[in-house]
Design an enzyme around this catalytic site. Structure first.
Site: not given
Length: 316
Positions: A68, A111, A138-139, A160, A221, A223, A227
Site C-alpha cells: 500500500k 480500514r 477526516h478520519q 480539537n 495518529g 505512525d 509522533k
C-alpha cells in the site's frame, strides 16, 4: 491488471466488511506464516509532503502479497483534492504480476477505523457508552461510526484545537442520533469509557491522571518517529496492545514506552493473539487498556481482497 477506482469501491466498502477483513488481517499479522517488510517513508519535492510504503505477504488459506502506498499532500485542499490518499497493489503470489490496483483513500479510512473497532471489541468494556475523540479531521468521523456500530455509545465528546471543525463533526454525529459536544481535554478524559486519539501530535494530548479506571484508549495518529499522543506515565497503569508490537516500538505510540531491555517487546501484546485466544484481552472492569494502531500492510491487502470479492459477487 484490474483497476478499481474510489468510485467503484464506495458502494461495497462498509464498516461491517472492514471489521471482518481487518479482524482476519490482525490474526494473520500474529501468524508465523506472514511477513511484514520494513516501512519506507518518503516525500515529494516539497518536504511537507509525505508518502509511506507498507508491504507484506501471507500464506494462510489464500496467499496474499502486495503493498500500500499512502500519500499526504497538504496543499491539495487548495485544489479541492483530498490531502490523504492511498493505493493498494495486489501481486500474483506465483508470478509477481500486478493483479489489481485499488484507489483506496476512503478504503483506508474504513480500514483504520476497523482496526480500532476490532481492538475495542476485545479490550473495551462492553457497556462503554461515552466516547472521546481527540481530533476532528477526516478520519475522526470514521472512527466514531465504527465504534457506534459495536458499542451502546450515547455521548461523544470532541477535543480539537479548531472549534469550528469540532462543531461540524458534532453536527454530523447528531444526524446519527448521538449526543455530541465539544469539550476540553480534562473534562473529556475524566468521563470517558473509550478515548480515541486521531491527531498528528508530537506531544501528549492529556495527562495520565485524568484517565479513570476501566478506560480503553486507542492511539492511531502515531505512525512515524517523533509522533506522540499519549502521556508515557499512563503506560505503567495500563496493559499495552498493538497491531504489530515491534513496529509500535519504532514508529508507533510505544516508541515512548520504557523498555526493560533492548529487545523487550513482551510488555506489548499483539491484538491478533488476543483474537485467537493465545493472550488475555480485558481482564476486569477497572483495567485500563491501550491499543496502538500504527497500521500494517496486511490490513490493506485483506480489505482489498474483501472489496474485490464483494464486487465479484455483485457482478461488477
Amino acid at each position: 491488471m484490474r483497476f478499481i477506482s474510489a468510485e467503484q469501491c464506495r458502494p461495497v466498502v462498509t464498516h461491517r466488511l472492514a471489521f471482518e477483513a481487518i479482524k482476519a488481517a490482525l490474526v494473520a499479522t500474529a501468524s508465523p506464516a506472514s511477513t511484514l517488510f520494513p516501512v519506507v517513508i518518503g516525500h515529494g519535492s516539497e518536504p511537507g509532503t509525505r508518502f509511506t510504503v507498507k508491504s507484506a505477504t501471507q500464506s494462510v488459506n489464500v496467499p496474499l502479497t502486495g503493498l500500500k502506498v499512502g500519500t499526504y499532500w497538504p496543499k491539495n485542499s487548495e485544489h479541492r483534492l483530498p490531502r490523504h490518499n492511498s493505493y493498494i497493489l495486489l501481486l500474483d503470489d506465483d508470478t509477481g504480476a500486478l493483479n489489481a490496483v485499488l484507489e483506496g483513500g476512503q478504503v483506508n479510512a474504513f480500514r483504520t477505523a476497523a482496526a480500532d473497532a476490532v481492538a475495542a471489541h476485545y479490550l473495551a468494556r462492553p457497556d462503554a457508552s461515552r466516547l472521546v475523540l481527540f481530533g476532528a479531521g477526516h478520519q475522526a468521523k470514521y472512527e466514531a461510526e465504527a465504534l457506534l456500530e459495536r458499542f451502546p455509545i450515547t455521548d461523544v465528546l470532541i477535543v480539537n484545537r479548531d472549534r469550528q471543525k469540532a462543531e461540524a463533526l458534532c453536527d454530523a454525529l447528531a444526524e446519527k442520533g448521538v449526543n455530541a459536544g465539544v469539550s476540553d481535554a480534562e473534562t473529556a478524559c475524566r468521563t470517558a469509557d473509550i478515548i480515541v486519539t486521531v491527531t498528528g501530535s508530537t506531544t501528549p494530548l492529556f495527562q495520565a491522571e485524568w484517565v479513570k479506571p476501566g478506560t480503553h484508549i486507542a492511539s492511531m495518529g502515531s505512525d512515524a518517529r517523533g509522533k506522540q499522543e499519549l502521556p508515557p506515565a499512563l503506560f505503567a497503569r495500563a496493559r499495552l496492545f498493538a497491531d504489530l508490537p515491534e513496529q509500535s516500538r519504532t514508529l508507533g505510540e510505544f516508541q515512548h514506552a520504557p523498555r526493560v531491555s533492548e529487545h523487550d517487546d513482551e510488555s506489548i501484546t499483539a491484538i491478533g493473539n488476543v483474537i485467537i485466544g493465545n493472550a488475555f484481552g480485558r481482564r476486569g472492569p477497572e483495567e485500563i487498556t491501550i491499543f496502538d494502531s500504527s497500521g500494517v500492510a496486511l490490513q490493506d491487502l485483506f480489505i482489498a481482497a474483501a472489496i474485490l470479492n464483494a464486487l465479484d459477487n455483485a457482478g461488477a
